[in-house]
Write an enzyme that holds these catalytic residues in place. Structure first.
Site, mmCIF file in Angstrom:
data_model
loop_
_atom_site.group_PDB
_atom_site.id
_atom_site.type_symbol
_atom_site.label_atom_id
_atom_site.label_comp_id
_atom_site.label_asym_id
_atom_site.label_seq_id
_atom_site.Cartn_x
_atom_site.Cartn_y
_atom_site.Cartn_z
ATOM 1 N N GLU A 1 41.490 44.928 40.581
ATOM 2 C CA GLU A 1 40.117 45.229 40.999
ATOM 3 C C GLU A 1 40.084 46.618 41.644
ATOM 4 O O GLU A 1 40.630 46.820 42.725
ATOM 5 C CB GLU A 1 39.636 44.156 41.977
ATOM 6 C CG GLU A 1 39.495 42.786 41.317
ATOM 7 C CD GLU A 1 39.246 41.672 42.330
ATOM 8 O OE1 GLU A 1 38.165 41.638 42.928
ATOM 9 O OE2 GLU A 1 40.165 40.842 42.533
ATOM 10 N N GLU B 1 46.559 46.510 47.086
ATOM 11 C CA GLU B 1 45.368 45.647 47.003
ATOM 12 C C GLU B 1 44.695 45.698 45.630
ATOM 13 O O GLU B 1 44.063 44.729 45.208
ATOM 14 C CB GLU B 1 44.352 46.048 48.073
ATOM 15 C CG GLU B 1 44.750 45.664 49.485
ATOM 16 C CD GLU B 1 44.709 44.164 49.735
ATOM 17 O OE1 GLU B 1 43.819 43.514 49.169
ATOM 18 O OE2 GLU B 1 45.561 43.661 50.472
ATOM 19 N N GLU C 1 45.116 31.091 47.694
ATOM 20 C CA GLU C 1 45.553 32.375 47.119
ATOM 21 C C GLU C 1 47.039 32.526 47.310
ATOM 22 O O GLU C 1 47.559 32.266 48.394
ATOM 23 C CB GLU C 1 44.917 33.588 47.837
ATOM 24 C CG GLU C 1 43.454 33.785 47.627
ATOM 25 C CD GLU C 1 42.901 34.955 48.456
ATOM 26 O OE1 GLU C 1 43.642 35.905 48.782
ATOM 27 O OE2 GLU C 1 41.701 34.885 48.783
ATOM 28 N N LYS D 1 38.750 47.541 45.383
ATOM 29 C CA LYS D 1 39.438 47.108 46.597
ATOM 30 C C LYS D 1 40.141 48.335 47.184
ATOM 31 O O LYS D 1 40.217 49.380 46.539
ATOM 32 C CB LYS D 1 40.451 46.005 46.257
ATOM 33 C CG LYS D 1 39.784 44.767 45.642
ATOM 34 C CD LYS D 1 40.637 43.545 45.776
ATOM 35 C CE LYS D 1 40.538 42.989 47.181
ATOM 36 N NZ LYS D 1 41.217 41.700 47.341
#
Ligand SMILES: *[C@@H]1O[C@H](CO)[C@@H](O)[C@H](O)[C@H]1NC(C)=O
Ligand SMILES: *[C@@H]1O[C@H](CO)[C@@H](O)[C@H](O)[C@H]1NC(C)=O
Ligand SMILES: *[C@@H]1O[C@H](CO)[C@@H](O)[C@H](O)[C@H]1NC(C)=O
Ligand SMILES: *[C@@H]1O[C@H](CO)[C@@H](O)[C@H](O)[C@H]1NC(C)=O
Length: 345
Positions: free
Chosen positions: A319, A327, A267, A322
């Site tokens: 997302e 984040e 990542e 999250k």
């Protein structure tokens, strides 16, 4: 009304695919060593088949999913040109570590049914759990899975994903060293991976280093925006912090006698919002775009020059399930209309 759900889904997929074809042009990650993380912590994400079409349209040949999600794995059937890294869920580790039979059952349920038409290349045991309370469960599961794929003659690598939090020291890179807590759990894993000749997967986020000290770390050094040497470390000169973090991990491994183990960058990324002027679409585009260029170039790092590495951007979508703030904003695409949040190149 009894409008069949499947018809609605089909129409929605067609609309989404139209959007892809209209919007994908700005993104081109075509390179065998660049992959994308496909996270699912959102309640507004497109159907997996639509996402796979997106990957094909932008030339993605490697993806990483965090658990063996059946919808995603089914959507990948027939797309063997996409290599898939699949994670074992952290909450499954305790049961799997306790019994080799449980590992066989897990594999039979979650992996075997897809092997005929999905190109599963890596299984990762635990995501950033070393060092930590469930860290000791990682190695036994890795060992059981390694034995299992070996006995079946399958070309699947078994590894784990760690963060750089195990580094007690990372500056300058040659001072890289693991913390005592990390050493206890990580060293046996690194030695095992050396024996099986399998890369360790490491999540690396220059963004967090920069965000924690934007006064003393320059943005240009953080986003690959300079060729100048910013950190001189003995004979090795660093012009970006990504290489410095990577090499700190290499030095730390070397100090434990692990010399030639490959690292996959599982990542990296940059949020496009959530932390004021540090997180704009423009900076995110520069970091991610330059990261892709950097690993496509095959230049390696000062300590491992000319060595090609695999790197996975985090993540495909913003997302919304999250934690709020940065984040939720690491995505390359808006999940609702599938538009790129910024142009990468
Ligand atoms: C994507 O990039 C690759 C090499 O980096 C190039 O060969 C290919 O033509 C590009 N594709 C598009 C659609 O721009
Ligand atoms: C499966 O994925 C790997 C890794 O991306 C790739 O090297 C390999 O060619 C793929 N297999 C097929 C059949 O395309
Ligand atoms: C930045 O560097 C200066 C000089 O080395 C030091 O005094 C200061 O504490 C550093 N600031 C931070 C936030 O680390
Ligand atoms: C890396 O590649 C460059 C360009 O091909 C070459 O000049 C250099 O000697 C290589 N370095 C090492 C350590 O192999």
């Amino acid at each position: 009304m009894d409008c069949p759900k499947k018809v609605v889904l089909f129409i929605l997929s067609c609309i989404a695919i139209l959007f892809i074809h209209k919007n994908h042009v700005s993104l081109n990650v075509t390179a065998s060593n660049v992959g994308l993380n496909y996270g699912l912590l959102g309640n507004n994400l497109p159907a997996p088949s639509v996402v796979i079409s997106l990957y094909k349209s932008i030339g993605v040949t490697k993806i990483r999913i965090f658990d063996p999600n059946t919808d995603v794995l089914n959507a990948l059937r027939g797309h063997r040109d996409i290599g898939v890294t699949v994670g074992v869920k952290d909450q499954d580790l305790a049961a799997l570590a306790a019994s080799e039979e449980a590992v066989k059952g897990w594999f039979a349920t979650n992996i075997e049914p897809y092997l005929a038409d999905v190109n599963i290349t890596v299984i990762t045991v635990g995501n950033e759990v070393i060092p930590g309370p469930i860290g000791p469960q990682v190695l036994p599961v890795m060992q059981s899975l390694t034995n299992l794929v070996k006995s079946k003659g399958l070309p699947i690598s078994i590894s784990t994903v760690v963060s750089t939090s195990g580094l007690g020291q990372s500056y300058p890179p040659s001072a890289g060293m693991f913390t005592p807590q990390a050493r206890e759990q990580l060293i046996p894993v690194l030695k095992f991976l050396s024996q099986t000749n399998t890369p360790i997967l490491v999540n690396m986020y220059p963004y967090f280093a920069y965000a924690s000290n934007p006064i003393n770390i320059s943005l240009d050094y953080t986003i690959f925006n300079t060729e100048a040497v910013v950190v001189q470390d003995g004979p090795l000169g660093y012009s970006n912090i990504f290489d410095a973090i990577f090499d700190a991990f290499v030095w730390a491994m070397e100090k434990e006698g692990v010399k030639d183990l490959s690292i996959v960058v599982s990542e990296t990324g940059w949020p496009s919002a959530g932390n004021g002027e540090l997180t704009t679409p423009d900076i995110a585009a520069k970091y991610n775009g330059n990261f892709v260029k950097h690993i496509k170039s095959g230049k390696g790092t000062p300590k491992r020059p000319n060595s090609s590495m695999d790197g996975y951007l985090f993540a495909t979508f913003n997302e919304n399930q999250k934690p709020t703030g940065t984040e939720q904003n690491f995505g390359l695409y808006d999940p609702i209309d599938m538009k790129p949040i910024y142009k990468l190149f």
